[in-house]
Design a protein around this motif. Sequence first.
Motif, PDB file in Angstrom:
ATOM      1  N   GLY A 192      71.270   9.131  75.231  1.00 35.41           N
ATOM      2  CA  GLY A 192      72.003   8.105  74.491  1.00 35.41           C
ATOM      3  C   GLY A 192      72.461   8.541  73.120  1.00 35.41           C
ATOM      4  O   GLY A 192      73.183   7.795  72.431  1.00 35.41           O
ATOM      5  N   ASN A 193      72.037   9.745  72.687  1.00 41.02           N
ATOM      6  CA  ASN A 193      72.462  10.320  71.401  1.00 41.02           C
ATOM      7  C   ASN A 193      72.128   9.443  70.197  1.00 41.02           C
ATOM      8  O   ASN A 193      72.877   9.412  69.214  1.00 41.02           O
ATOM      9  N   VAL A 194      70.999   8.726  70.267  1.00 45.92           N
ATOM     10  CA  VAL A 194      70.586   7.914  69.120  1.00 45.92           C
ATOM     11  C   VAL A 194      69.239   8.349  68.551  1.00 45.92           C
ATOM     12  O   VAL A 194      68.843   7.892  67.473  1.00 45.92           O
ATOM     13  N   VAL A 195      68.536   9.246  69.230  1.00 48.89           N
ATOM     14  CA  VAL A 195      67.215   9.675  68.782  1.00 48.89           C
ATOM     15  C   VAL A 195      67.349  10.735  67.690  1.00 48.89           C
ATOM     16  O   VAL A 195      68.040  11.737  67.866  1.00 48.89           O
ATOM     17  N   HIS A 196      66.681  10.497  66.566  1.00 52.59           N
ATOM     18  CA  HIS A 196      66.744  11.428  65.432  1.00 52.59           C
ATOM     19  C   HIS A 196      65.609  12.469  65.474  1.00 52.59           C
ATOM     20  O   HIS A 196      65.757  13.567  64.922  1.00 52.59           O
ATOM     21  N   ALA A 197      64.487  12.110  66.063  1.00 49.56           N
ATOM     22  CA  ALA A 197      63.356  13.028  66.151  1.00 49.56           C
ATOM     23  C   ALA A 197      62.374  12.485  67.188  1.00 49.56           C
ATOM     24  O   ALA A 197      62.395  11.284  67.510  1.00 49.56           O
ATOM     25  N   MET A 198      61.525  13.378  67.699  1.00 55.44           N
ATOM     26  CA  MET A 198      60.488  12.977  68.648  1.00 55.44           C
ATOM     27  C   MET A 198      59.199  13.696  68.290  1.00 55.44           C
ATOM     28  O   MET A 198      59.218  14.792  67.718  1.00 55.44           O
ATOM     29  N   ALA A 199      58.069  13.086  68.650  1.00 48.80           N
ATOM     30  CA  ALA A 199      56.774  13.707  68.396  1.00 48.80           C
ATOM     31  C   ALA A 199      55.829  13.416  69.552  1.00 48.80           C
ATOM     32  O   ALA A 199      55.765  12.282  70.041  1.00 48.80           O
ATOM     33  N   HIS A 200      55.126  14.446  69.972  1.00 41.85           N
ATOM     34  CA  HIS A 200      54.049  14.316  70.958  1.00 41.85           C
ATOM     35  C   HIS A 200      52.757  14.151  70.169  1.00 41.85           C
ATOM     36  O   HIS A 200      52.422  14.992  69.329  1.00 41.85           O
ATOM     37  N   ILE A 201      52.024  13.080  70.409  1.00 33.98           N
ATOM     38  CA  ILE A 201      50.850  12.769  69.590  1.00 33.98           C
ATOM     39  C   ILE A 201      49.624  13.470  70.160  1.00 33.98           C
ATOM     40  O   ILE A 201      49.073  13.066  71.182  1.00 33.98           O
ATOM     41  N   THR A 202      49.214  14.534  69.461  1.00 34.23           N
ATOM     42  CA  THR A 202      48.082  15.345  69.905  1.00 34.23           C
ATOM     43  C   THR A 202      47.043  15.384  68.794  1.00 34.23           C
ATOM     44  O   THR A 202      46.831  14.398  68.100  1.00 34.23           O
ATOM     45  N   GLY A 203      46.357  16.515  68.623  1.00 31.16           N
ATOM     46  CA  GLY A 203      45.350  16.603  67.582  1.00 31.16           C
ATOM     47  C   GLY A 203      45.936  16.351  66.206  1.00 31.16           C
ATOM     48  O   GLY A 203      47.004  16.848  65.872  1.00 31.16           O
ATOM     49  N   GLY A 204      45.233  15.578  65.408  1.00 27.81           N
ATOM     50  CA  GLY A 204      45.741  15.204  64.091  1.00 27.81           C
ATOM     51  C   GLY A 204      46.170  13.760  64.025  1.00 27.81           C
ATOM     52  O   GLY A 204      46.411  13.226  62.942  1.00 27.81           O
ATOM     53  N   GLY A 205      46.283  13.109  65.197  1.00 32.53           N
ATOM     54  CA  GLY A 205      46.603  11.691  65.216  1.00 32.53           C
ATOM     55  C   GLY A 205      48.064  11.390  64.958  1.00 32.53           C
ATOM     56  O   GLY A 205      48.914  12.289  64.861  1.00 32.53           O
TER      57      GLY A 205
END
Length: 287
Positions: A192-205
Motif C-alpha cells: 500500500g506504500n504507506v508504511v514508513h518503518a517496521m520492527a520485529h519485537i525481539t530481545g530488548g522489548g
Amino acid sequence: TCLPGGLVLAGCCDGVGTKVEVAKAAGDFAFLGQDLVAMNVNDLVTCGARPLFFLDYIACGKLDRAVLTPIVKSIAAACAESGCALLGGETAEMPGTYGPEGLDLAGFAVGLAEEGKILDGSAVQKGDAVVGVPSSGVHSNGFSLVRRALLSPGSSLSLHDRPPLLGGQTLGDCLLTPTKLYVSLALKALSGNVVHAMAHITGGGLFDNIVRVIPKGFSLSLKYDAWPRPAIFSLLAERDVEEDEMRSVFNLGIGFVFLLAQKNLPDFLALLEKEGEKGYVIGEVTA
C-alpha cells in the motif's frame, strides 16, 4: 550488496537461544524449527526485503533422529509459509564440546529488495502512529528470565502443570508456542506504500526495537495498556518479575510493529483485518 537492476541483497543471522532448554525439558521439538526461521525472516522483512532462501546450522553432542527430524520438518514448513527456499544447512555432531543432550540452533536468511524501496526509517515523521500486531506469546526471546522465574530449582511449577492463569494450557505448551511468522503480512502491508518503518519485537522489548528504526532526534510514546497481554506475562508478574524488567526483555504480546502517518490509519487497520490480524494503535512518534 547491490545487484543489476536496482536490486539489493539483504541477510541476517539469528538463533532461538535458551528456548532450546525448555524444549529439551519438555521433550517437545515440534516447533523449534519455526522459531528459528521466524527469528530470521521476521527481521529480514523489516527493511522491505522478500526472503529468498534459508540455511540452518544445528550443533549437538549426539545425533538423535527423534530430536532432529521434527526440527528440520518445522524449518521446511516455516520456509514454505514464508515463501523462501530451504537450501540446506549443516548438522554438526560435536561430542566433547556438547554433552550427549546438548543442542544449539542458528539460522541464516537472505532476501531481495528494490534499492529505491528499502525501509530505512528516513520517512518516519513526528506524530506517526505505531501499530502493533499480536504475538503468540513469549516467542523466542527472554527464556533465561522465563526459566529463572518459572522453572528454577525449587520452583513449585513444572512444564506439565496447568496454572489457572493459562486457562487449562500446560506451562510447557504455552512456552513452546511457536514464534509467529510475519513475512506474508508485512509484504502485503508494504504493497500500500504507506508504511514508513517496521520492527520485529525481539530481545530488548518494544521501546528498544522500535526506537532503532526511527531517525535520531525522535522518540516514542507507547501505551502499554493499549492491547491485551497474553496470560503468560501475568504469570511472570505473579512470580515477581517487575514490570520494568518485562518491558525491557519481552514483547508483552506485540510481535511486529508498523509505523505510518495517522491519516492512513483507518485504511491500514482495515487491511490488517482483511488479512486476519488485529492491529492495535500502541503509541506514536514524538520529538
